[in-house]
Design a protein around this motif. Sequence first.
Motif, PDB file in Angstrom:
ATOM      1  N   ILE A  13       0.855  -1.179   0.000  1.00 22.51           N
ATOM      2  CA  ILE A  13       0.000   0.000   0.000  1.00 22.51           C
ATOM      3  C   ILE A  13       0.894   1.233   0.000  1.00 22.51           C
ATOM      4  N   THR A  14       0.693   2.107  -0.959  1.00 22.08           N
ATOM      5  CA  THR A  14       1.442   3.358  -1.019  1.00 22.08           C
ATOM      6  C   THR A  14       0.464   4.528  -0.993  1.00 22.08           C
ATOM      7  N   HIS A  15       0.916   5.656  -0.493  1.00 21.48           N
ATOM      8  CA  HIS A  15       0.107   6.873  -0.419  1.00 21.48           C
ATOM      9  C   HIS A  15       0.798   7.982  -1.193  1.00 21.48           C
ATOM     10  N   GLU A  16       0.002   8.909  -1.696  1.00 22.83           N
ATOM     11  CA  GLU A  16       0.571  10.072  -2.359  1.00 22.83           C
ATOM     12  C   GLU A  16      -0.342  11.264  -2.142  1.00 22.83           C
ATOM     13  N   VAL A  17       0.209  12.432  -2.349  1.00 28.29           N
ATOM     14  CA  VAL A  17      -0.586  13.651  -2.305  1.00 28.29           C
ATOM     15  C   VAL A  17      -0.453  14.344  -3.652  1.00 28.29           C
ATOM     16  N   ILE A  18      -1.455  15.129  -3.985  1.00 29.34           N
ATOM     17  CA  ILE A  18      -1.415  15.945  -5.192  1.00 29.34           C
ATOM     18  C   ILE A  18      -1.036  17.361  -4.771  1.00 29.34           C
ATOM     19  N   VAL A  19       0.008  17.906  -5.384  1.00 33.73           N
ATOM     20  CA  VAL A  19       0.490  19.238  -5.042  1.00 33.73           C
ATOM     21  C   VAL A  19       0.228  20.181  -6.209  1.00 33.73           C
ATOM     22  N   HIS A  20      -0.362  21.333  -5.907  1.00 31.78           N
ATOM     23  CA  HIS A  20      -0.535  22.405  -6.883  1.00 31.78           C
ATOM     24  C   HIS A  20       0.467  23.505  -6.537  1.00 31.78           C
ATOM     25  N   ALA A  21       1.305  23.848  -7.488  1.00 34.66           N
ATOM     26  CA  ALA A  21       2.379  24.822  -7.230  1.00 34.66           C
ATOM     27  C   ALA A  21       2.193  26.056  -8.099  1.00 34.66           C
ATOM     28  N   ARG A  22       2.312  27.208  -7.478  1.00 34.36           N
ATOM     29  CA  ARG A  22       2.319  28.490  -8.180  1.00 34.36           C
ATOM     30  C   ARG A  22       3.494  29.318  -7.658  1.00 34.36           C
ATOM     31  N   ALA A  23       4.031  30.156  -8.496  1.00 33.54           N
ATOM     32  CA  ALA A  23       4.984  31.170  -8.042  1.00 33.54           C
ATOM     33  C   ALA A  23       4.190  32.428  -7.714  1.00 33.54           C
ATOM     34  N   TYR A  24       4.445  32.995  -6.541  1.00 33.76           N
ATOM     35  CA  TYR A  24       3.768  34.227  -6.148  1.00 33.76           C
ATOM     36  C   TYR A  24       4.600  35.446  -6.524  1.00 33.76           C
ATOM     37  N   GLU A  25       5.833  35.467  -6.045  1.00 33.53           N
ATOM     38  CA  GLU A  25       6.657  36.646  -6.278  1.00 33.53           C
ATOM     39  C   GLU A  25       8.125  36.303  -6.061  1.00 33.53           C
ATOM     40  N   ALA A  26       8.978  37.156  -6.583  1.00 34.66           N
ATOM     41  CA  ALA A  26      10.414  37.096  -6.314  1.00 34.66           C
ATOM     42  C   ALA A  26      10.888  38.501  -5.978  1.00 34.66           C
ATOM     43  N   SER A  27      11.981  38.580  -5.266  1.00 29.19           N
ATOM     44  CA  SER A  27      12.488  39.888  -4.836  1.00 29.19           C
ATOM     45  C   SER A  27      13.985  39.981  -5.074  1.00 29.19           C
ATOM     46  N   HIS A  28      14.426  41.185  -5.439  1.00 28.89           N
ATOM     47  CA  HIS A  28      15.852  41.491  -5.584  1.00 28.89           C
ATOM     48  C   HIS A  28      16.534  40.618  -6.626  1.00 28.89           C
ATOM     49  N   LEU A  29      15.849  40.388  -7.744  1.00 32.34           N
ATOM     50  CA  LEU A  29      16.486  39.625  -8.812  1.00 32.34           C
ATOM     51  C   LEU A  29      17.665  40.413  -9.382  1.00 32.34           C
ATOM     52  N   PRO A  30      18.681  39.702  -9.906  1.00 30.42           N
ATOM     53  CA  PRO A  30      19.837  40.416 -10.459  1.00 30.42           C
ATOM     54  C   PRO A  30      19.490  41.088 -11.782  1.00 30.42           C
ATOM     55  N   GLN A  31      20.108  42.198 -12.028  1.00 33.92           N
ATOM     56  CA  GLN A  31      19.969  42.909 -13.295  1.00 33.92           C
ATOM     57  C   GLN A  31      21.248  42.663 -14.084  1.00 33.92           C
ATOM     58  N   ARG A  32      21.184  41.715 -15.017  1.00 28.48           N
ATOM     59  CA  ARG A  32      22.379  41.298 -15.748  1.00 28.48           C
ATOM     60  C   ARG A  32      22.908  42.401 -16.664  1.00 28.48           C
ATOM     61  N   ASP A  33      22.016  43.231 -17.140  1.00 29.52           N
ATOM     62  CA  ASP A  33      22.401  44.323 -18.038  1.00 29.52           C
ATOM     63  C   ASP A  33      21.927  45.631 -17.420  1.00 29.52           C
ATOM     64  N   VAL A  34      22.823  46.612 -17.338  1.00 27.06           N
ATOM     65  CA  VAL A  34      22.480  47.868 -16.684  1.00 27.06           C
ATOM     66  C   VAL A  34      21.324  48.577 -17.377  1.00 27.06           C
ATOM     67  N   PHE A  35      21.127  48.300 -18.671  1.00 22.98           N
ATOM     68  CA  PHE A  35      20.043  48.950 -19.416  1.00 22.98           C
ATOM     69  C   PHE A  35      18.821  48.043 -19.588  1.00 22.98           C
ATOM     70  N   ASP A  36      18.822  46.881 -18.960  1.00 22.72           N
ATOM     71  CA  ASP A  36      17.761  45.904 -19.219  1.00 22.72           C
ATOM     72  C   ASP A  36      17.266  45.315 -17.903  1.00 22.72           C
ATOM     73  N   VAL A  37      16.065  45.680 -17.495  1.00 19.02           N
ATOM     74  CA  VAL A  37      15.431  45.080 -16.322  1.00 19.02           C
ATOM     75  C   VAL A  37      14.801  43.762 -16.765  1.00 19.02           C
ATOM     76  N   PRO A  38      14.980  42.682 -16.012  1.00 20.34           N
ATOM     77  CA  PRO A  38      14.568  41.366 -16.502  1.00 20.34           C
ATOM     78  C   PRO A  38      13.059  41.209 -16.681  1.00 20.34           C
ATOM     79  N   ASP A  39      12.723  40.418 -17.713  1.00 20.93           N
ATOM     80  CA  ASP A  39      11.360  39.917 -17.910  1.00 20.93           C
ATOM     81  C   ASP A  39      11.370  38.478 -17.407  1.00 20.93           C
TER      82      ASP A  39
END
Length: 196
Positions: A49-75
Amino acid sequence: SKDFLGFARVSWRELMTPGVKKLKLKERPGYRGNKSQRYAAQGVVVIKITHEVIVHARAYEASHLPQRDVFDVPDAYCLFKWGREVLGKSSTASNQLDPLWYGPEKPASFSVPLDPEEDEILFDFLHVEIWEEDLLSQDDFLGLVSVSRLDAAFPSPGVPHYLTRRPGMSEDPAPQGYAELNLRAFYIPFGVAEPK
């Protein structure tokens, strides 16, 4: 004709306890055949007998991401993986170092075994990769969040995850910042449909 050899009953309590069970075979209940057709069932049947759960995953937010290019804010967008399997992708948050992904897109869903086989341990993490979308060249990796099997199955809401490099990818640039995920876990009892 087929010969009946015996039957075994599994209680609800036994179903709720994962593991290997040895069940003694019994004569089928309510059988009304004559005595010459009846015999004492013998032997055991082994079930797992094995058990499992179903997981629903979403990304909410990120903070302080790096800016690889001084003229380009990441998408930035998120790529969800369970082991090597790609589960889904978030929407793209344009021109934000602190992106929010509160869109209506469907969450990435996957099943998590609570007692995995040894050969499943390699696929024991939810990986959320954050990438910078680039329409003119290859997308740039920004950071990774890894969530263990147990943390995915029994999530703690509101916990920030600091971004890291991908395993074995020392050439990845040093990540910075953190991300907050929304993980919802559903235990699916036997015979009950997955919640929407």
